[in-house]
Design a protein around this motif. Structure first.
Motif, PDB file in Angstrom:
ATOM      1  N   ASP A   1       0.644  -1.277   0.149  1.00 48.44           N
ATOM      2  CA  ASP A   1       0.020  -0.185  -0.187  1.00 48.44           C
ATOM      3  C   ASP A   1       0.705   1.680  -0.211  1.00 48.44           C
ATOM      4  O   ASP A   1       1.980   0.900   0.265  1.00 48.44           O
ATOM      5  CB  ASP A   1      -1.356   0.137   1.213  1.00 48.44           C
ATOM      6  CG  ASP A   1      -0.353   0.535   2.234  1.00 48.44           C
ATOM      7  OD1 ASP A   1       0.019   1.617   2.911  1.00 48.44           O
ATOM      8  OD2 ASP A   1      -0.002  -0.351   3.163  1.00 48.44           O
TER       9      ASP A   1
ATOM     10  N   HIS B   1       4.141  11.092   1.299  1.00 48.14           N
ATOM     11  CA  HIS B   1       3.023  10.419   0.799  1.00 48.14           C
ATOM     12  C   HIS B   1       1.879  10.952  -0.030  1.00 48.14           C
ATOM     13  O   HIS B   1       0.857  10.504  -0.790  1.00 48.14           O
ATOM     14  CB  HIS B   1       2.239   9.733   2.041  1.00 48.14           C
ATOM     15  CG  HIS B   1       1.992  10.644   3.257  1.00 48.14           C
ATOM     16  ND1 HIS B   1       3.199  11.538   4.180  1.00 48.14           N
ATOM     17  CD2 HIS B   1       0.981  11.060   4.072  1.00 48.14           C
ATOM     18  CE1 HIS B   1       2.910  11.872   4.620  1.00 48.14           C
ATOM     19  NE2 HIS B   1       2.151  11.962   5.360  1.00 48.14           N
TER      20      HIS B   1
ATOM     21  N   ASP C   1       1.227  10.622  -3.525  1.00 45.75           N
ATOM     22  CA  ASP C   1      -0.146   9.682  -4.234  1.00 45.75           C
ATOM     23  C   ASP C   1      -1.466  10.245  -4.019  1.00 45.75           C
ATOM     24  O   ASP C   1      -2.224   9.903  -4.614  1.00 45.75           O
ATOM     25  CB  ASP C   1      -0.085   9.068  -2.210  1.00 45.75           C
ATOM     26  CG  ASP C   1       1.512   7.911  -3.180  1.00 45.75           C
ATOM     27  OD1 ASP C   1       1.152   6.628  -4.592  1.00 45.75           O
ATOM     28  OD2 ASP C   1       2.361   7.990  -2.365  1.00 45.75           O
ATOM     29  N   VAL C   2      -0.899  11.433  -4.172  1.00 42.25           N
ATOM     30  CA  VAL C   2      -3.127  12.380  -3.990  1.00 42.25           C
ATOM     31  C   VAL C   2      -1.932  13.659  -5.258  1.00 42.25           C
ATOM     32  O   VAL C   2      -2.874  14.634  -5.274  1.00 42.25           O
ATOM     33  CB  VAL C   2      -3.164  13.259  -3.149  1.00 42.25           C
ATOM     34  CG1 VAL C   2      -4.081  11.364  -2.842  1.00 42.25           C
ATOM     35  CG2 VAL C   2      -2.765  14.079  -2.481  1.00 42.25           C
TER      36      VAL C   2
ATOM     37  N   ASP D   1      -9.600   5.006  -6.147  1.00 39.74           N
ATOM     38  CA  ASP D   1      -8.380   4.338  -5.288  1.00 39.74           C
ATOM     39  C   ASP D   1      -7.747   5.757  -4.706  1.00 39.74           C
ATOM     40  O   ASP D   1      -7.349   5.863  -3.532  1.00 39.74           O
ATOM     41  CB  ASP D   1      -7.184   3.562  -6.436  1.00 39.74           C
ATOM     42  CG  ASP D   1      -7.866   2.167  -6.355  1.00 39.74           C
ATOM     43  OD1 ASP D   1      -8.229   2.001  -5.396  1.00 39.74           O
ATOM     44  OD2 ASP D   1      -6.966   1.904  -6.826  1.00 39.74           O
TER      45      ASP D   1
ATOM     46  N   ARG E   1      -8.077   8.139  -0.619  1.00 37.64           N
ATOM     47  CA  ARG E   1      -5.987   8.238  -0.161  1.00 37.64           C
ATOM     48  C   ARG E   1      -6.330   9.624   1.090  1.00 37.64           C
ATOM     49  O   ARG E   1      -5.404   9.449   1.913  1.00 37.64           O
ATOM     50  CB  ARG E   1      -5.847   8.425  -0.803  1.00 37.64           C
ATOM     51  CG  ARG E   1      -4.768   7.134  -1.817  1.00 37.64           C
ATOM     52  CD  ARG E   1      -3.747   7.057  -2.417  1.00 37.64           C
ATOM     53  NE  ARG E   1      -3.897   6.163  -3.665  1.00 37.64           N
ATOM     54  CZ  ARG E   1      -2.763   5.304  -4.647  1.00 37.64           C
ATOM     55  NH1 ARG E   1      -2.220   6.825  -5.120  1.00 37.64           N
ATOM     56  NH2 ARG E   1      -2.545   4.739  -4.849  1.00 37.64           N
TER      57      ARG E   1
ATOM     58  N   GLU F   1      -7.397   7.779   4.190  1.00 37.60           N
ATOM     59  CA  GLU F   1      -6.269   6.859   4.842  1.00 37.60           C
ATOM     60  C   GLU F   1      -5.306   7.984   5.204  1.00 37.60           C
ATOM     61  O   GLU F   1      -4.311   7.325   6.328  1.00 37.60           O
ATOM     62  CB  GLU F   1      -6.128   6.106   3.436  1.00 37.60           C
ATOM     63  CG  GLU F   1      -6.675   5.292   3.187  1.00 37.60           C
ATOM     64  CD  GLU F   1      -7.131   4.499   2.297  1.00 37.60           C
ATOM     65  OE1 GLU F   1      -7.285   3.481   2.255  1.00 37.60           O
ATOM     66  OE2 GLU F   1      -6.513   4.327   1.070  1.00 37.60           O
TER      67      GLU F   1
END
Ligand code: AMP
Ligand code: MG
Length: 272
Positions: free
Chosen positions: A106, A128, A131-132, A145, A149, A152
């Protein structure tokens, strides 16, 4: 609690941010360049001392997240703000395109492993949030997905915070013109060739999409325990002075304490 100085730059969670309305050349937080530069040196020294104490205390950590477009000065910030700290007690982690192993997990797997342990200041050069950001702009994952995020990330940062990690996030806000200037240096100065990656030009073409993705991340992931700050970054001295001051104030607020002797009395120790 964020100081009045930090609040000038803080993004209030849930509120829309318009990056177009924040001037990357804004110098108004400081009286003069000379004074600000002198303050950077003082703040860096104070950070060094507080870091020593945080390390000795060994109970909590600080995570500093640096995000920004290419040439926004993420490395330069590390150098200016944490230069005096020395290698003990500070860990810098750059996040690049994920390896095959990282992709097999992940998206938070590699990030959690790099989170600073107790006593340490961890600095993320990218994070991180890629990732967006890049993943969203370049459609490297399914929209549903990516959508998941944000929550998350919030849950992950809450977990770190609940376990003793203070989190400060900085978006280094440069203008497209300033990036052009800095990219030109990278292709003309042989000492800077290594910093240039032709794929940076692809990201540059997608500038408005990156700004949209940043605005969404800033809005959706800026709770009080892990706030985003948008830092005007066209002027290196403004960027360094603002970040140094916010980091210093945060460490002062954490107020780490040198531990007392554990089970021995310093007055009774005889060293022959
Ligand atoms: P740099 O920081 O300039 O050395 O470049 C690192 C590159 O890795 C940048 O272009 C980032 O957008 C890219 N990168 C970092 N994290 C990710 C990720 N999770 N997925 C895809 N690309 C990434
Ligand atoms: Mg790059």
């Amino acid at each position: 609690m964020a100081s009045p100085f930090a609040r000038r730059f803080t993004v209030e969670g849930g509120k829309s941010v318009s990056l177009a309305k924040i001037d990357p050349r804004d110098e108004s937080a400081f009286e003069s360049k000379e004074k600000a530069k002198a303050e950077i040196a003082k703040d860096a020294e104070a950070i060094n001392q507080l870091q020593d104490c945080l390390y000795a205390e060994g109970r909590r950590s600080l995570l500093v997240v640096l995000q920004g477009m290419d040439c926004s000065g993420k490395d330069g910030t590390v150098r200016a703000v944490f230069n005096t700290c020395g290698p003990i007690g500070v860990e810098v982690t750059p996040f690049k395109v994920p390896s095959a192993e990282e992709r097999a997990h992940d998206f938070l797997w590699r990030v959690h492993k790099a989170a600073p342990p107790k006593g340490i200041i961890g600095i993320f050069n990218r994070s991180h949030y890629e990732d967006v950001l890049v993943v969203k702009v370049k459609k490297l994952a399914k929209p549903e997905d990516i959508e998941r995020r944000y929550e998350e990330i919030n849950n992950f940062e809450k977990l770190l915070s609940d376990h003793g990690t203070r989190i400060l996030k900085f978006m280094l806000h440069i203008s497209k013109d300033e990036q052009a200037e800095r990219l030109r240096e990278r292709v003309t100065d042989p000492k800077k060739f290594w910093k240039f990656n032709p794929s940076d030009l692809e990201d540059r073409k997608l500038w408005p999409h990156f700004m949209d993705a940043y605005e969404t991340a800033l809005k959706r992931c800026s709770p009080a325990h892990a706030p985003w700050h948008v830092i005007p970054a066209d002027r290196n001295w403004v960027r360094n002075a603002a970040i140094a001051r916010i980091v210093r104030e945060t460490l002062e607020d954490m107020a780490p304490k040198y531990p007392k002797p554990d089970g021995w009395d310093p007055k009774k120790v005889v060293i022959e």
